[in-house]
Scaffold this motif. Structure first.
Motif, PDB file in Angstrom:
ATOM      1  N   ARG A  15       0.784  -1.231   0.000  1.00  0.00           N
ATOM      2  CA  ARG A  15       0.000   0.000   0.000  1.00  0.00           C
ATOM      3  C   ARG A  15       0.820   1.288   0.000  1.00  0.00           C
ATOM      4  O   ARG A  15       0.266   2.374   0.073  1.00  0.00           O
ATOM      5  CB  ARG A  15      -1.028   0.021   1.133  1.00  0.00           C
ATOM      6  CG  ARG A  15      -2.065  -1.091   1.029  1.00  0.00           C
ATOM      7  CD  ARG A  15      -3.111  -1.028   2.124  1.00  0.00           C
ATOM      8  NE  ARG A  15      -3.697   0.284   2.304  1.00  0.00           N
ATOM      9  CZ  ARG A  15      -4.710   0.786   1.592  1.00  0.00           C
ATOM     10  NH1 ARG A  15      -5.252   0.084   0.646  1.00  0.00           N
ATOM     11  NH2 ARG A  15      -5.184   1.986   1.844  1.00  0.00           N
ATOM     12  N   ALA A  16       2.138   1.213  -0.088  1.00  0.00           N
ATOM     13  CA  ALA A  16       2.938   2.438  -0.195  1.00  0.00           C
ATOM     14  C   ALA A  16       2.524   3.206  -1.450  1.00  0.00           C
ATOM     15  O   ALA A  16       2.487   4.442  -1.446  1.00  0.00           O
ATOM     16  CB  ALA A  16       4.425   2.117  -0.233  1.00  0.00           C
ATOM     17  N   CYS A  17       2.181   2.494  -2.490  1.00  0.00           N
ATOM     18  CA  CYS A  17       1.753   3.122  -3.737  1.00  0.00           C
ATOM     19  C   CYS A  17       0.443   3.882  -3.557  1.00  0.00           C
ATOM     20  O   CYS A  17       0.233   4.939  -4.149  1.00  0.00           O
ATOM     21  CB  CYS A  17       1.623   2.081  -4.843  1.00  0.00           C
ATOM     22  SG  CYS A  17       0.463   0.743  -4.481  1.00  0.00           S
ATOM     23  N   VAL A  18      -0.442   3.334  -2.749  1.00  0.00           N
ATOM     24  CA  VAL A  18      -1.737   3.982  -2.492  1.00  0.00           C
ATOM     25  C   VAL A  18      -1.505   5.338  -1.831  1.00  0.00           C
ATOM     26  O   VAL A  18      -2.120   6.342  -2.213  1.00  0.00           O
ATOM     27  CB  VAL A  18      -2.627   3.091  -1.604  1.00  0.00           C
ATOM     28  CG1 VAL A  18      -3.892   3.816  -1.189  1.00  0.00           C
ATOM     29  CG2 VAL A  18      -2.964   1.782  -2.315  1.00  0.00           C
ATOM     30  N   ASP A  19      -0.622   5.369  -0.868  1.00  0.00           N
ATOM     31  CA  ASP A  19      -0.324   6.614  -0.152  1.00  0.00           C
ATOM     32  C   ASP A  19       0.342   7.645  -1.061  1.00  0.00           C
ATOM     33  O   ASP A  19       0.175   8.844  -0.876  1.00  0.00           O
ATOM     34  CB  ASP A  19       0.576   6.335   1.049  1.00  0.00           C
ATOM     35  CG  ASP A  19      -0.095   5.459   2.091  1.00  0.00           C
ATOM     36  OD1 ASP A  19      -1.342   5.441   2.150  1.00  0.00           O
ATOM     37  OD2 ASP A  19       0.632   4.781   2.841  1.00  0.00           O
ATOM     38  N   GLU A  20       1.081   7.186  -2.059  1.00  0.00           N
ATOM     39  CA  GLU A  20       1.834   8.075  -2.943  1.00  0.00           C
ATOM     40  C   GLU A  20       1.007   8.592  -4.121  1.00  0.00           C
ATOM     41  O   GLU A  20       1.304   9.647  -4.667  1.00  0.00           O
ATOM     42  CB  GLU A  20       3.066   7.336  -3.463  1.00  0.00           C
ATOM     43  CG  GLU A  20       4.137   8.206  -4.025  1.00  0.00           C
ATOM     44  CD  GLU A  20       4.782   9.128  -3.005  1.00  0.00           C
ATOM     45  OE1 GLU A  20       5.195  10.234  -3.399  1.00  0.00           O
ATOM     46  OE2 GLU A  20       4.884   8.773  -1.810  1.00  0.00           O
ATOM     47  N   CYS A  21      -0.025   7.881  -4.507  1.00  0.00           N
ATOM     48  CA  CYS A  21      -0.804   8.229  -5.700  1.00  0.00           C
ATOM     49  C   CYS A  21      -1.551   9.556  -5.510  1.00  0.00           C
ATOM     50  O   CYS A  21      -2.423   9.664  -4.641  1.00  0.00           O
ATOM     51  CB  CYS A  21      -1.802   7.114  -6.014  1.00  0.00           C
ATOM     52  SG  CYS A  21      -2.812   7.474  -7.471  1.00  0.00           S
ATOM     53  N   PRO A  22      -1.262  10.551  -6.347  1.00  0.00           N
ATOM     54  CA  PRO A  22      -1.910  11.856  -6.182  1.00  0.00           C
ATOM     55  C   PRO A  22      -3.365  11.903  -6.639  1.00  0.00           C
ATOM     56  O   PRO A  22      -4.074  12.843  -6.304  1.00  0.00           O
ATOM     57  CB  PRO A  22      -1.048  12.795  -7.030  1.00  0.00           C
ATOM     58  CG  PRO A  22      -0.497  11.908  -8.098  1.00  0.00           C
ATOM     59  CD  PRO A  22      -0.274  10.571  -7.433  1.00  0.00           C
ATOM     60  N   VAL A  23      -3.806  10.904  -7.405  1.00  0.00           N
ATOM     61  CA  VAL A  23      -5.183  10.917  -7.908  1.00  0.00           C
ATOM     62  C   VAL A  23      -6.036   9.795  -7.328  1.00  0.00           C
ATOM     63  O   VAL A  23      -7.174   9.609  -7.753  1.00  0.00           O
ATOM     64  CB  VAL A  23      -5.239  10.902  -9.457  1.00  0.00           C
ATOM     65  CG1 VAL A  23      -4.662  12.182 -10.025  1.00  0.00           C
ATOM     66  CG2 VAL A  23      -4.549   9.683 -10.023  1.00  0.00           C
ATOM     67  N   CYS A  46       3.805   6.079  -8.135  1.00  0.00           N
ATOM     68  CA  CYS A  46       3.619   4.793  -7.463  1.00  0.00           C
ATOM     69  C   CYS A  46       4.782   3.831  -7.686  1.00  0.00           C
ATOM     70  O   CYS A  46       5.123   3.044  -6.798  1.00  0.00           O
ATOM     71  CB  CYS A  46       2.334   4.138  -7.937  1.00  0.00           C
ATOM     72  SG  CYS A  46       2.254   3.872  -9.737  1.00  0.00           S
ATOM     73  N   GLU A  47       5.371   3.872  -8.838  1.00  0.00           N
ATOM     74  CA  GLU A  47       6.379   2.868  -9.225  1.00  0.00           C
ATOM     75  C   GLU A  47       7.600   2.813  -8.305  1.00  0.00           C
ATOM     76  O   GLU A  47       7.954   1.736  -7.828  1.00  0.00           O
ATOM     77  CB  GLU A  47       6.798   3.094 -10.676  1.00  0.00           C
ATOM     78  CG  GLU A  47       7.729   2.028 -11.194  1.00  0.00           C
ATOM     79  CD  GLU A  47       8.112   2.263 -12.641  1.00  0.00           C
ATOM     80  OE1 GLU A  47       8.523   1.291 -13.284  1.00  0.00           O
ATOM     81  OE2 GLU A  47       8.016   3.407 -13.133  1.00  0.00           O
TER      82      GLU A  47
END
Length: 112
Positions: A15-23, A46-47
């Protein structure tokens, strides 16, 4: 083009990607995460934060990960058995509860 979450995410869902996704375009299934292709703005945020390197730019998907492109799209279009309607493009993952279901392709993936 869009980003795609592949097999390394199955049974991990860091879920680190979820926290980073601006949209807010990364949705949670039961065993993996999925990127909504119509909501993704291809920013790439996210990548680099994915600890298992499961996120790929669509054009850079390795051959063994190619099935995840169609599977990711299927998740939003038509696979949620038991739901009255497909997830579609709800306009942000935080606006809906965790989906808690996966595509047949992910369901049949061997457990880690």
């Amino acid at each position: 083009m869009t980003y795609v979450i592949g097999s390394p995410c199955i049974d991990v869902k860091d879920r680190a990607c979820v926290d980073e996704c601006p949209v807010d375009c990364i949705y949670e299934g039961k065993r993996t995460l999925y990127i909504q292709p119509d909501e993704c703005i291809d920013c790439g945020a996210c990548e680099p934060v994915c600890p298992v390197e499961a996120i790929y730019y669509e054009a850079d998907l390795p051959d063994e990960e190619q099935p995840y492109l169609a599977d990711n799209e299927r998740f939003f279009a038509d696979i949620l058995e038991g739901r009255d309607a497909p997830v579609g493009s709800p306009g942000g993952a935080s606006k809906i509860p965790v989906i808690g279901m996966d595509t047949r392709f992910v369901k049949t993936h061997p457990a880690a």
